[in-house]
Structures are given as structure tokens and as C-alpha cells.
Write a protein that holds these residues in place. Structure first.
Motif, PDB file in Angstrom:
ATOM      1  N   VAL A  47     -12.207   2.659   0.091  1.00  0.00           N
ATOM      2  CA  VAL A  47     -10.748   2.774   0.104  1.00  0.00           C
ATOM      3  C   VAL A  47     -10.078   1.459  -0.293  1.00  0.00           C
ATOM      4  O   VAL A  47      -9.045   1.434  -0.972  1.00  0.00           O
ATOM      5  CB  VAL A  47     -10.248   3.221   1.504  1.00  0.00           C
ATOM      6  N   GLY A  48     -10.672   0.366   0.106  1.00  0.00           N
ATOM      7  CA  GLY A  48     -10.065  -0.935  -0.166  1.00  0.00           C
ATOM      8  C   GLY A  48     -10.047  -1.309  -1.636  1.00  0.00           C
ATOM      9  O   GLY A  48      -9.266  -2.164  -2.068  1.00  0.00           O
ATOM     10  N   ILE A  49     -10.903  -0.661  -2.441  1.00  0.00           N
ATOM     11  CA  ILE A  49     -10.977  -0.960  -3.878  1.00  0.00           C
ATOM     12  C   ILE A  49      -9.820  -0.252  -4.588  1.00  0.00           C
ATOM     13  O   ILE A  49      -9.594   0.946  -4.385  1.00  0.00           O
ATOM     14  CB  ILE A  49     -12.328  -0.496  -4.456  1.00  0.00           C
ATOM     15  N   VAL A  50      -9.101  -0.973  -5.403  1.00  0.00           N
ATOM     16  CA  VAL A  50      -7.930  -0.384  -6.081  1.00  0.00           C
ATOM     17  C   VAL A  50      -8.384   0.704  -7.047  1.00  0.00           C
ATOM     18  O   VAL A  50      -9.526   0.690  -7.537  1.00  0.00           O
ATOM     19  CB  VAL A  50      -7.129  -1.468  -6.837  1.00  0.00           C
ATOM     20  N   PRO A  51      -7.482   1.665  -7.360  1.00  0.00           N
ATOM     21  CA  PRO A  51      -7.840   2.739  -8.304  1.00  0.00           C
ATOM     22  C   PRO A  51      -8.267   2.191  -9.662  1.00  0.00           C
ATOM     23  O   PRO A  51      -7.757   1.169 -10.129  1.00  0.00           O
ATOM     24  CB  PRO A  51      -6.549   3.548  -8.423  1.00  0.00           C
ATOM     25  N   THR A  52      -9.196   2.895 -10.297  1.00  0.00           N
ATOM     26  CA  THR A  52      -9.718   2.451 -11.594  1.00  0.00           C
ATOM     27  C   THR A  52      -8.698   2.641 -12.713  1.00  0.00           C
ATOM     28  O   THR A  52      -8.493   1.759 -13.538  1.00  0.00           O
ATOM     29  CB  THR A  52     -11.000   3.242 -11.932  1.00  0.00           C
ATOM     30  N   LYS A  53      -8.058   3.823 -12.727  1.00  0.00           N
ATOM     31  CA  LYS A  53      -7.123   4.140 -13.809  1.00  0.00           C
ATOM     32  C   LYS A  53      -5.734   4.520 -13.310  1.00  0.00           C
ATOM     33  O   LYS A  53      -4.746   4.337 -14.016  1.00  0.00           O
ATOM     34  CB  LYS A  53      -7.671   5.324 -14.638  1.00  0.00           C
ATOM     35  N   SER A  54      -5.663   5.089 -12.132  1.00  0.00           N
ATOM     36  CA  SER A  54      -4.436   5.737 -11.679  1.00  0.00           C
ATOM     37  C   SER A  54      -3.614   4.860 -10.738  1.00  0.00           C
ATOM     38  O   SER A  54      -4.057   3.786 -10.301  1.00  0.00           O
ATOM     39  CB  SER A  54      -4.787   7.055 -10.974  1.00  0.00           C
ATOM     40  N   LYS A  55      -2.435   5.357 -10.410  1.00  0.00           N
ATOM     41  CA  LYS A  55      -1.572   4.661  -9.452  1.00  0.00           C
ATOM     42  C   LYS A  55      -2.134   4.802  -8.041  1.00  0.00           C
ATOM     43  O   LYS A  55      -2.091   3.864  -7.235  1.00  0.00           O
ATOM     44  CB  LYS A  55      -0.159   5.243  -9.517  1.00  0.00           C
ATOM     45  N   TYR A  56      -2.639   6.008  -7.730  1.00  0.00           N
ATOM     46  CA  TYR A  56      -3.170   6.288  -6.392  1.00  0.00           C
ATOM     47  C   TYR A  56      -4.628   6.733  -6.465  1.00  0.00           C
ATOM     48  O   TYR A  56      -5.040   7.425  -7.400  1.00  0.00           O
ATOM     49  CB  TYR A  56      -2.365   7.402  -5.708  1.00  0.00           C
ATOM     50  N   LYS A  57      -5.370   6.361  -5.451  1.00  0.00           N
ATOM     51  CA  LYS A  57      -6.702   6.913  -5.234  1.00  0.00           C
ATOM     52  C   LYS A  57      -6.532   7.997  -4.172  1.00  0.00           C
ATOM     53  O   LYS A  57      -6.082   7.717  -3.058  1.00  0.00           O
ATOM     54  CB  LYS A  57      -7.652   5.824  -4.749  1.00  0.00           C
TER      55      LYS A  57
ATOM     56  N   LYS B 285      -9.507   5.045  11.889  1.00  0.00           N
ATOM     57  CA  LYS B 285      -9.206   3.621  11.664  1.00  0.00           C
ATOM     58  C   LYS B 285      -8.588   3.418  10.280  1.00  0.00           C
ATOM     59  O   LYS B 285      -7.694   2.592  10.098  1.00  0.00           O
ATOM     60  CB  LYS B 285     -10.480   2.779  11.811  1.00  0.00           C
ATOM     61  N   THR B 286      -9.074   4.175   9.298  1.00  0.00           N
ATOM     62  CA  THR B 286      -8.528   4.089   7.941  1.00  0.00           C
ATOM     63  C   THR B 286      -7.123   4.669   7.887  1.00  0.00           C
ATOM     64  O   THR B 286      -6.239   4.126   7.212  1.00  0.00           O
ATOM     65  CB  THR B 286      -9.446   4.831   6.950  1.00  0.00           C
ATOM     66  N   LEU B 287      -6.894   5.779   8.598  1.00  0.00           N
ATOM     67  CA  LEU B 287      -5.575   6.415   8.611  1.00  0.00           C
ATOM     68  C   LEU B 287      -4.539   5.542   9.319  1.00  0.00           C
ATOM     69  O   LEU B 287      -3.342   5.604   9.015  1.00  0.00           O
ATOM     70  CB  LEU B 287      -5.646   7.784   9.295  1.00  0.00           C
ATOM     71  N   GLU B 288      -4.997   4.741  10.265  1.00  0.00           N
ATOM     72  CA  GLU B 288      -4.072   3.860  11.001  1.00  0.00           C
ATOM     73  C   GLU B 288      -3.569   2.715  10.132  1.00  0.00           C
ATOM     74  O   GLU B 288      -2.418   2.292  10.253  1.00  0.00           O
ATOM     75  CB  GLU B 288      -4.774   3.297  12.248  1.00  0.00           C
ATOM     76  N   GLU B 289      -4.428   2.209   9.248  1.00  0.00           N
ATOM     77  CA  GLU B 289      -4.042   1.074   8.393  1.00  0.00           C
ATOM     78  C   GLU B 289      -4.454   1.368   6.948  1.00  0.00           C
ATOM     79  O   GLU B 289      -5.345   0.718   6.380  1.00  0.00           O
ATOM     80  CB  GLU B 289      -4.711  -0.208   8.881  1.00  0.00           C
ATOM     81  N   PRO B 290      -3.803   2.349   6.325  1.00  0.00           N
ATOM     82  CA  PRO B 290      -4.216   2.730   4.972  1.00  0.00           C
ATOM     83  C   PRO B 290      -3.665   1.747   3.921  1.00  0.00           C
ATOM     84  O   PRO B 290      -2.554   1.237   4.070  1.00  0.00           O
ATOM     85  CB  PRO B 290      -3.567   4.109   4.793  1.00  0.00           C
ATOM     86  N   PRO B 291      -4.419   1.486   2.865  1.00  0.00           N
ATOM     87  CA  PRO B 291      -3.880   0.672   1.779  1.00  0.00           C
ATOM     88  C   PRO B 291      -2.800   1.455   1.030  1.00  0.00           C
ATOM     89  O   PRO B 291      -2.803   2.691   1.032  1.00  0.00           O
ATOM     90  CB  PRO B 291      -5.101   0.411   0.893  1.00  0.00           C
ATOM     91  N   ALA B 292      -1.896   0.757   0.384  1.00  0.00           N
ATOM     92  CA  ALA B 292      -0.760   1.406  -0.282  1.00  0.00           C
ATOM     93  C   ALA B 292      -1.186   2.324  -1.422  1.00  0.00           C
ATOM     94  O   ALA B 292      -0.452   3.248  -1.791  1.00  0.00           O
ATOM     95  CB  ALA B 292       0.199   0.341  -0.801  1.00  0.00           C
ATOM     96  N   HIS B 293      -2.376   2.079  -1.969  1.00  0.00           N
ATOM     97  CA  HIS B 293      -2.805   2.870  -3.138  1.00  0.00           C
ATOM     98  C   HIS B 293      -3.627   4.113  -2.756  1.00  0.00           C
ATOM     99  O   HIS B 293      -4.145   4.796  -3.642  1.00  0.00           O
ATOM    100  CB  HIS B 293      -3.638   1.989  -4.086  1.00  0.00           C
ATOM    101  N   ALA B 294      -3.761   4.408  -1.466  1.00  0.00           N
ATOM    102  CA  ALA B 294      -4.613   5.532  -1.034  1.00  0.00           C
ATOM    103  C   ALA B 294      -3.801   6.663  -0.399  1.00  0.00           C
ATOM    104  O   ALA B 294      -2.866   6.422   0.361  1.00  0.00           O
ATOM    105  CB  ALA B 294      -5.673   5.043  -0.054  1.00  0.00           C
ATOM    106  N   ILE B 295      -4.177   7.890  -0.744  1.00  0.00           N
ATOM    107  CA  ILE B 295      -3.598   9.089  -0.128  1.00  0.00           C
ATOM    108  C   ILE B 295      -4.749   9.965   0.358  1.00  0.00           C
ATOM    109  O   ILE B 295      -5.711  10.213  -0.385  1.00  0.00           O
ATOM    110  CB  ILE B 295      -2.732   9.888  -1.125  1.00  0.00           C
ATOM    111  N   PHE B 296      -4.647  10.418   1.604  1.00  0.00           N
ATOM    112  CA  PHE B 296      -5.675  11.291   2.179  1.00  0.00           C
ATOM    113  C   PHE B 296      -5.104  12.691   2.377  1.00  0.00           C
ATOM    114  O   PHE B 296      -3.995  12.842   2.900  1.00  0.00           O
ATOM    115  CB  PHE B 296      -6.156  10.744   3.528  1.00  0.00           C
TER     116      PHE B 296
END
Length: 377
Positions: free
Chosen positions: A117-127, A147-158
Motif C-alpha cells: 500500500v505504501g508504494i505509489v501507483p505505477t500509472k494511475s492517480k489511485y491504487k 491498521k491500514t484502514l486507520e492510517e491509509p495513504p492518500a493514493h489508496a482506496i479500499f
């Protein structure tokens, strides 16, 4: 050859059947750039949870949509032309990660997810992470995901999808926007099947489409799969009308006519005729358990009509002929009669699967029901 439910999987929000409130909320969020970091889609199978999850992933990463901000009407719809949309449509998008929690349910998989999750998206705005069958995650895996849902990076959507909301940890669900998907009604399913039939250039009787829709039990995916089976089986009869009787034979579906005729024997208190009729239909190879389920559903319909005669105006469920027949038959029973008969046949339905003689529980239930009707009179 692609199966129908994949071939005609909606590519825009306007193609989604049912779930209007959910679609409206999500498209508003996309238009206003207020997409949440986590969603929980829950409800019966085949109602569009995964499809809508992929659409959401496609919309937030669509380059063409982001370039159309002046066109308010189109702002939330993915263009289906940019590289991001094409890759998602073809199932090869790197930044759309789909996880089947039924086979990746352990804590190690969730730890790997957290690291990725911490790795930024390869091509897109969001992972975008779509976790299907999320209720299958172990408690340890769910806590790791938390733990990931509590502190998600800005580029991730679950997006968590599940058929069993009650099995999702409250701490996980509380950190998601929750959307409950409903079963589709028969009118919505029939309309969708008509669209697909026209595109496939096959002619199916509307009564036949209604039979498929009823059998699907509110699942659009099941309905499309059943129609697929019918079209493949009748491919040699190209150009001919596919009739309701053909569909009953192909899919092994118990038609309402069979059940309705059996109920007539109950109304007439004809024990001998009812047992002979059961013997006839079983000798034809009709599945006993299937017939029992259809009978219970039909008796339930009679009870609902007895309580609320306006039920036909609320939902397209039956043909005119079937509707008139139900109205006629319900007058022959009291409300108490119907409740007791339903209980009797439900008990028989449960016994069928364990009986060495599967028809016996249904025969005994028939005798008991007629005895009860005769006694009450």
C-alpha cells in the motif's frame, strides 16, 4: 466465446441495473472529488458489488473523465477510451488489485498488502484494492487490515465486498462507508434480459424471461448465466422463438402451472388425485426438492395476496393469467389454512434431503394438508 455476464458487464454507471441510491451517492462523490478511502459493499450475491467496485476504480483513475470537467452531466462517467479505462476493462490494470479473501485470508497476505500500500501507483492517480468475500478474512488478518484502514495513504482506496455483513469486524466496518446492495426485482431483471437478448439477436418469450428472472432469485448474474445456458442449448434453432416450455426443459425449472395444478387438488380435497399427480410429475424426472421449494413459494404468494390484494401493483411478478389464477385460488383458503399448510410443506422440504424415499415427506404433507382442510370445513 465470452459468457454473457462478463460480455455485458456494465462499463458505465448508467448501465447499472438497480441500486439507484448507491450509484447516485458514489457518482456524486466522484463529481465532487470527495471519494472515501474505504468502502464496504454488502448484500446478496450477484447484485453488482464487484461490478460497481471496478466501475468506481475506473472512474477515479479515468484520464478522459478528468479532462471533461466542464461537462457536468458526464463528469463522473469513465470514458472507456483512455489507457486506464481500457486496462481495467481488459483486466490488466496494475493499480487495480483484486484479492479473493476466500483463498487469501491469512495474516501474511494482509501484511504483504500493508507493505504494498505504501508504494505509489505505477500509472494511475489511485491504487484501488478490491477485497472480495471480505468476511472470509481471519480475525488476525482483519486486525492487520484495520491498521491500514486507520492510517491509509492518500493514493489508496479500499473496497471490501461481502455477502455476510455480520461477519465483518465492527472495527473494520466502522472505518468504511457502508452500502447495502438489494436483490433486484423481477421487472428490473426482465428488462436487462430483454436488452441482452436483443443484442444477441435471439427471440425469447417474455414469459420465458420472467421464468428465468424468478429462478434467479434477485441475482442479475444468475439470470444472465441462465439465459446464457438457454441461448447455447438452442443455438441450432437460430431465428426461432425460444418458448417458456423450452426454458423449463433446458434448465429443469418447475413451472408455475405444475404447482398451480397441484394446489387445485388441495382445494378440491382430492387426496387420491393429488398423490397420483405427484407420482406422475416425479416419473417425468422432475426434481422433488425443486418442486417442493416452488410449492412453498407459491403458497407464500397465495398468503401474501390474501393479506394484501394490492401486491400485484407493487411489483411485476406474474403474467396476467398467473395473476388471475392466484386471485381465484387464494379465495379457497383462509389465512390460517395457508399458514398451517405452508408450515407442513416447509417441514417436508427439510426432510426430503435426508429421506431414503425423497417423495415420501411430500406425500405425507399432502395427506396432512388435505386432512386439515377437510377438518376445518
Amino acid at each position: 466465446m465470452s459468457v454473457l455476464y462478463r460480455k455485458y458487464r456494465p462499463k458505465t454507471f448508467s448501465e447499472i441495473v438497480g441500486q439507484e441510491n448507491i450509484v447516485k451517492t458514489l457518482t456524486n462523490a466522484i463529481s465532487m472529488e470527495m471519494v472515501s478511502h474505504a468502502y464496504l459493499f454488502y448484500g446478496p450475491r450477484g447484485t453488482g458489488k464487484t461490478t460497481l467496485a471496478r466501475l468506481l476504480a475506473k472512474a477515479v483513475n479515468c484520464i478522459g473523465r478528468q479532462q471533461k470537467t466542464s461537462d457536468k452531466r458526464q463528469e463522473y462517467e469513465p470514458c472507456n477510451k483512455c489507457n486506464s479505462c481500457i486496462e481495467i476493462n481488459e483486466g490488466r490494470a496494475i493499480d487495480l488489485i483484486e484479492i479473493d479473501a476466500a483463498s487469501n485470508r491469512g495474516i501474511d497476505e494482509m501484511r504483504n498488502l500493508r507493505e504494498g500500500v505504501g508504494i505509489v501507483p505505477t500509472k494511475s492517480k489511485y491504487k484501488v484494492y478490491v477485497i472480495d468475500e471480505a468476511h472470509q478474512l481471519t480475525k488476525e488478518a482483519s486486525n492487520a487490515l484495520l491498521k491500514t484502514l486507520e492510517e491509509p495513504p492518500a493514493h489508496a482506496i479500499f473496497i471490501l465486498c461481502t455477502t455476510e455483513f455480520s461477519k465483518i469486524l465492527p472495527t473494520v466496518s466502522s472505518r468504511c462507508q457502508r452500502f447495502e446492495f438489494k436483490k433486484l426485482n423481477l421487472g428490473q431483471i426482465i428488462k436487462r434480459l430483454e436488452v441482452i437478448s436483443n443484442k444477441e439477436k435471439v427471440i425469447v418469450e417474455k414469459e420465458g424471461l420472467g421464468l428465468i428472472a424468478r429462478t434467479a432469485g434477485g441475482s442479475i448474474r444468475d439470470a444472465e448465466s441462465l439465459l446464457d445456458e438457454v441461448i447455447i442449448t438452442t443455438s441450432e434453432k437460430k431465428g426461432e422463438i425460444i418458448k417458456k416450455e423450452d426454458i423449463e426443459e433446458i434448465l429443469g425449472i418447475v413451472g408455475l402451472e405444475l404447482v398451480s395444478k397441484f394446489v387445485e387438488f388441495l382445494i378440491k380435497r382430492d387426496k387420491k388425485g393429488a398423490l397420483e399427480y405427484l407420482s406422475q410429475i416425479f416419473n417425468k424426472g422432475i426434481d422433488i426438492e425443486n418442486f417442493s421449494k416452488k410449492l412453498s413459494a407459491y403458497l407464500r404468494d397465495l398468503l401474501l395476496i390474501k393479506i394484501n390484494p394490492q401486491i400485484f401493483k407493487k411489483e411485476i411478478v406474474f403474467t396476467k393469467e398467473e395473476e388471475e389464477n392466484l386471485k381465484t385460488q387464494e379465495k379457497e383458503f383462509s389465512e390460517e389454512n395457508l399458514k398451517e399448510i405452508i408450515r407442513t410443506f416447509l417441514e417436508a422440504q427439510n426432510q426430503i434431503k435426508w429421506s431414503d424415499l425423497p417423495q415420501l415427506p411430500l406425500e405425507l404433507a399432502t395427506i396432512d394438508s388435505i386432512k386439515q382442510l377437510t377438518t376445518d370445513n
